[in-house]
Scaffold this motif. Structure first.
Motif, short mmCIF file in Angstrom:
data_model
loop_
_atom_site.label_atom_id
_atom_site.label_comp_id
_atom_site.label_asym_id
_atom_site.label_seq_id
_atom_site.Cartn_x
_atom_site.Cartn_y
_atom_site.Cartn_z
N PHE A 20 0.82 -1.20 0.00
CA PHE A 20 0.00 0.00 0.00
C PHE A 20 0.86 1.25 0.00
O PHE A 20 0.53 2.26 -0.63
N GLY B 48 -7.27 -9.06 0.95
CA GLY B 48 -8.38 -9.88 1.42
C GLY B 48 -7.98 -11.34 1.56
O GLY B 48 -8.50 -12.05 2.43
N PHE C 61 -18.43 -0.82 -10.62
CA PHE C 61 -17.36 -1.03 -11.60
C PHE C 61 -17.94 -0.97 -13.02
O PHE C 61 -17.40 -0.28 -13.89
N ILE D 174 -14.34 8.13 -13.31
CA ILE D 174 -13.21 7.96 -12.39
C ILE D 174 -13.69 8.02 -10.94
O ILE D 174 -13.26 7.24 -10.09
N LEU E 44 -15.39 4.82 -10.14
CA LEU E 44 -14.40 3.75 -10.09
C LEU E 44 -13.70 3.74 -8.73
O LEU E 44 -13.51 2.68 -8.12
N GLY E 45 -13.32 4.94 -8.26
CA GLY E 45 -12.67 5.04 -6.96
C GLY E 45 -13.54 4.49 -5.85
O GLY E 45 -13.08 3.75 -4.97
N VAL F 201 -13.72 0.67 -5.89
CA VAL F 201 -12.54 0.02 -5.30
C VAL F 201 -12.56 0.14 -3.79
O VAL F 201 -12.23 -0.82 -3.07
N ASN F 202 -12.96 1.31 -3.28
CA ASN F 202 -13.00 1.48 -1.83
C ASN F 202 -13.95 0.46 -1.20
O ASN F 202 -13.66 -0.13 -0.16
N LEU G 91 -14.73 -2.36 -2.46
CA LEU G 91 -14.11 -3.68 -2.61
C LEU G 91 -13.12 -3.94 -1.47
O LEU G 91 -13.14 -5.00 -0.84
N ILE G 92 -12.26 -2.92 -1.19
CA ILE G 92 -11.28 -3.09 -0.10
C ILE G 92 -12.00 -3.32 1.22
O ILE G 92 -11.64 -4.18 2.02
N MET H 143 -13.29 -6.77 1.33
CA MET H 143 -12.22 -7.75 1.43
C MET H 143 -11.64 -7.80 2.84
O MET H 143 -11.02 -8.80 3.22
N LEU I 258 -6.91 2.21 5.05
CA LEU I 258 -6.52 2.20 3.63
C LEU I 258 -7.51 3.01 2.81
O LEU I 258 -7.13 3.82 1.96
N ALA J 295 -6.99 6.26 0.53
CA ALA J 295 -7.36 6.26 -0.88
C ALA J 295 -8.34 7.39 -1.19
O ALA J 295 -8.26 8.04 -2.24
#
Lengths: 495, 130, 146
Positions: free
Chosen positions: A130, A182, B13, B32, B35-36, B39-40, B42-43, B46, B76, B80
């Motif tokens: 990261f 993950g 997405f 964009i 998209l950001g 992903v956030n 998704l993290i 996860m 994270l 981001a």
């Protein structure tokens, strides 16, 4: 050790901050910029020397033990890269004394240049996934502003293309990080490497690898993701273009090599083949683009793409020899590309045009410039005794050893075509009859020597490496050993 | 819950890819942004979802007892978000500045930095709207 | 640009409160939600509000320092906090703590190098946001000239 490894990031940071605070004084900014670059070279060389004598160096930020905190790691690959980048940074900082206009300097060229170096060095020496993303963003935002600095129409337009595609690349990288986190629960390279075996689903591993490949592939300008590069690299002034061409694509390809050797050591199925196909296509497309191009800066931008193909080819072989060739090729390509773009800037400055065909007679007017063009240009084409020859020779050997005859044939063919490209530039811009109107530049001899000195120094250094390549090759060999045998790296980080 | 978030993230997405493929630069910027966020999310997913147990150490104790939500994905994502906030501000101003100079937000008409030759392969009427 | 009287009066009341609140957010940030980033955003919003009420030039005058100077000072603070730990032989950015006994209080006041870092972050955020807002707002009138 705590101090030394932080310095490659800290020195550009401090230099950038000081130039920002002292932005009213042009002299202070310039002096600081050059001094900061020289100090960076000193610190990076010290890191390289320590790595060479004591092995892989590790520093834990904030004293948080790995894998919980952020770790900085310098092995031969990272240390070699930061040293060569710092060498190029000194050259560019000196060149910028004359090659940069007052307006851009006032709006923060020096600050952004050093912050860019901070991001590049950070990405080279971080041992945390990261954190690498954050350094990528640092260098990206600095490069965005450097690209638009000056506000010309073509710059804004090049920047729109560059920014758009690079944001997508960052997101691809971030998605891969999210997925990997993950499944392994960690962000530390070494820690992830030890738990990669736990991922049971091969499909998922391939997905993550592909996301990394797309993210870094865009940044490295690989086929078919390279379109943004020739659309933007010719728009900023020469010092900015030189640092972009010399270093930014290398950061992408460094990350690609680091991630693929450390996290995906035995790629399943098609990854190897995919890398080789991408490498071949990148080489061919790059050189064909350069052959048809008439604008000197765009021509050089296409050659940047072509060179990336060779590096990825070395990675695609996945052998120590192939990686040694790839690492050596990156090492010598950084000064080659930087110096070519600096020369392109001088050519444009002297003749007032970017069209290769309209330049003419530079050999008559500026013999020193012409001579210093030969070294990087023919190194690019892989001509002995220039360093590019040794890089390509190693790569070809590695290809023959792994019986990838087709890609070796393509590489050799592309080498010949590259020779044709640089010979064409040489014939049209340097060797053709002198222009009747003479040169348009109004630089005094002293100002001209400020522009010439960095180019000549890089040329001499390249020639020296070409004639006595053993030390640099040993470094590349050592780096490749660390890349294929990752146990010492993991041992050094996790203790 | 994981399934719902996964579907939402996937939908985001898809929506962002659709917008990224348009020629209109404003739509691209909106793509964009989405998209950001995809992903956030998704993290966040996860990092495994744990409800109602914030990772806060109670006063007077040294460690948390029992299960607690994973704080790292949130850190994270926060990073981001901050980064994409800065980049987005820059991108918007860039597109705006570019519009004032070139008077277009159609990506295909950004040709001032390209060599002067006919590169347009399709006739105008065959094209999809921007 | 038309100035709104209501906004101007409200701004006069809100700006000091926002600035005070930003310092509160900064200081409570070590153990509770808050910190330099949030505090910086609140402080920046105070100046943005002021610039909406009386114009960018007025806000620049009140700010006294150029946003870029704030940015540089903030970065210097944050990096300085890291260098401070290096200078004392600790790792880069490792937290250092001193206990200052205060008269009238039983617990000593704990001061850490993280506070310097956080103050730096606050300055950076204020500088960045204001640099962006000011430069965008400055250009709005003459940007599209037709």
């Amino acid at each position: 050790m705590k101090v030394l490894l932080v310095l490659p990031v800290l020195i550009p940071a401090v230099t950038g901050i000081l130039t920002l605070l002292l932005r009213r004084s042009r002299f202070a900014q310039r002096a600081l910029s050059v001094l900061g670059a020289v100090a960076l070279l000193g610190a990076s060389s010290a890191v390289l020397w320590t790595v060479q004598t004591n092995g892989i160096q590790v520093a834990q930020m904030g004293n948080w033990a790995a894998p919980f905190g952020i770790t900085l790691v310098a092995d031969s690959f990272s240390a070699g890269l930061i040293t060569i980048s710092a060498f190029v940074a000194v050259a560019v900082a000196v060149y910028a004394l004359r090659g940069m206009d007052v307006e851009r300097e006032f709006f923060g060229f020096h600050t952004l240049f050093h912050l860019l170096m901070m991001g590049i060095n950070g990405a080279f020496i971080t041992g945390d996934l990261f954190n690498m993303y954050v350094w990528f963003e640092v260098l990206l935002i600095a490069s965005f502003v450097l690209l638009v600095l000056g506000n010309e129409e073509k710059q804004l337009e090049g920047a729109v293309k560059y920014v758009g595609i690079n944001l997508v690349a960052s997101v691809s990288f971030l998605t891969a990080i999210g997925l990997l986190y993950g499944f392994t629960g960690s962000l530390n390279f070494a820690d992830i490497a030890t738990s990669m075996g736990n991922i049971q689903e091969a499909g998922l591993e391939a997905t993550i690898a592909a996301l990394f490949l797309v993210g870094f592939g865009i940044k490295a300008g690989l086929f078919p993701l390279y379109f943004w590069l020739p659309a933007s690299y010719h728009t900023p002034p020469a010092p900015v273009a030189a640092i972009f061409a010399g270093l930014l694509t290398k950061v992408g390809v460094y990350s690609l090599i680091r991630i693929f050797t450390l996290l995906f050591p035995d790629p399943t199925g098609y990854t190897k083949t995919l890398l080789l196909v991408v490498a071949g296509a990148t080489m061919v497309i790059g050189v064909l683009g350069a052959l048809t191009e008439r604008n000197v800066n765009r021509l050089l931008a296409f050659l940047v793409i072509s060179a990336m193909g060779y590096v990825v080819m070395g990675l695609g072989f996945f052998t120590t020899l192939g990686l040694a060739g790839a690492v050596f090729y990156i090492f010598q390509d950084i000064p080659v590309k930087a110096s070519l773009f600096l020369i392109g800037g001088v050519m444009e400055r002297e003749t007032g045009t970017t069209e290769v065909g309209k330049m003419g007679g530079l050999y008559m007017h500026r013999p020193l410039l012409a001579l210093s063009f030969i070294v990087p240009a023919f190194s690019l084409a892989g001509f002995p005794p220039f360093p590019g020859f040794w890089g390509k020779l190693t790569l070809v050997q590695a290809g023959l050893a792994t019986e990838n005859y087709l890609i070796v044939a393509i590489a050799l063919l592309v080498g010949v075509l590259t020779l044709l490209v640089v010979a064409q530039v040489w014939a049209r811009a340097f060797w053709s009859p002198a222009r009747e109107e003479g040169l348009v530049s109004t630089d005094s001899p002293l100002q001209r020597s400020v522009l010439q000195a960095p180019i000549v120094v890089i040329g001499v250094a390249l020639l020296a490496v070409g004639l006595y390549a053993q030390p640099l090759f040993d470094l590349a060999q050592q780096a490749a050993d660390n890349l294929t045998n990752t146990a010492p790296y993991i041992q050094a980080v996790l203790g | 819950m994981e399934l719902i978030l996964a579907v939402v993230s996937g939908t985001l997405f898809a929506a962002s890819f659709y917008l990224l493929l348009r020629r209109n630069l404003l739509r691209f910027v909106i793509g964009i942004i989405i998209l950001g966020n995809a992903v956030n999310l998704l993290i966040f997913t996860m990092g495994r979802l744990t409800r109602e147990v914030p990772p806060v150490i109670p006063y007077g104790q040294k460690v948390i007892e029992g299960a607690y939500a994973n704080p790292l994905p949130q850190a994270l994502i926060l990073t981001a978000i901050v980064i994409s906030f800065g980049l987005l501000a820059f991108t918007l101003v860039l597109v705006y500045r570019n519009y004032t100079v070139s008077r277009t937000i159609d990506a295909d008409r950004l040709t001032a930095s390209e060599p002067e030759q006919d590169v347009d392969l399709h006739t105008q009427k065959k094209r999809l709207p921007a | 640009m038309i100035r709104s009287l209501i906004l101007q009066i409200a701004t006069r009341l809100l700006v000091p409160i926002l600035l005070l609140f930003s310092i509160f957010m900064l200081l409570r940030g070590h153990n509770l939600p808050g910190g330099g980033f949030v505090g910086g955003l609140v402080a920046a919003s105070a100046f943005v509000l002021y610039s909406l009420a009386v114009g960018v030039d007025g806000a620049r005058r009140v700010l006294r320092l150029a946003p870029r100077t704030l940015l540089g000072t903030g970065l210097a603070c944050s990096v300085g906090a890291g260098i401070l730990s290096l200078a004392t032989g600790a790792s880069f950015l490792q937290s250092l703590w001193v206990k200052v006994p205060l008269p009238g209080l039983s617990d000593p006041l704990k001061l850490g190098s993280t506070l310097i870092f956080d103050i730096g972050v606050m300055f950076v955020v204020v500088g960045t946001v204001l640099l962006m807002v000011f430069s965008v707002e400055d250009r709005v009138p003459g940007l599209i000239d037709d």
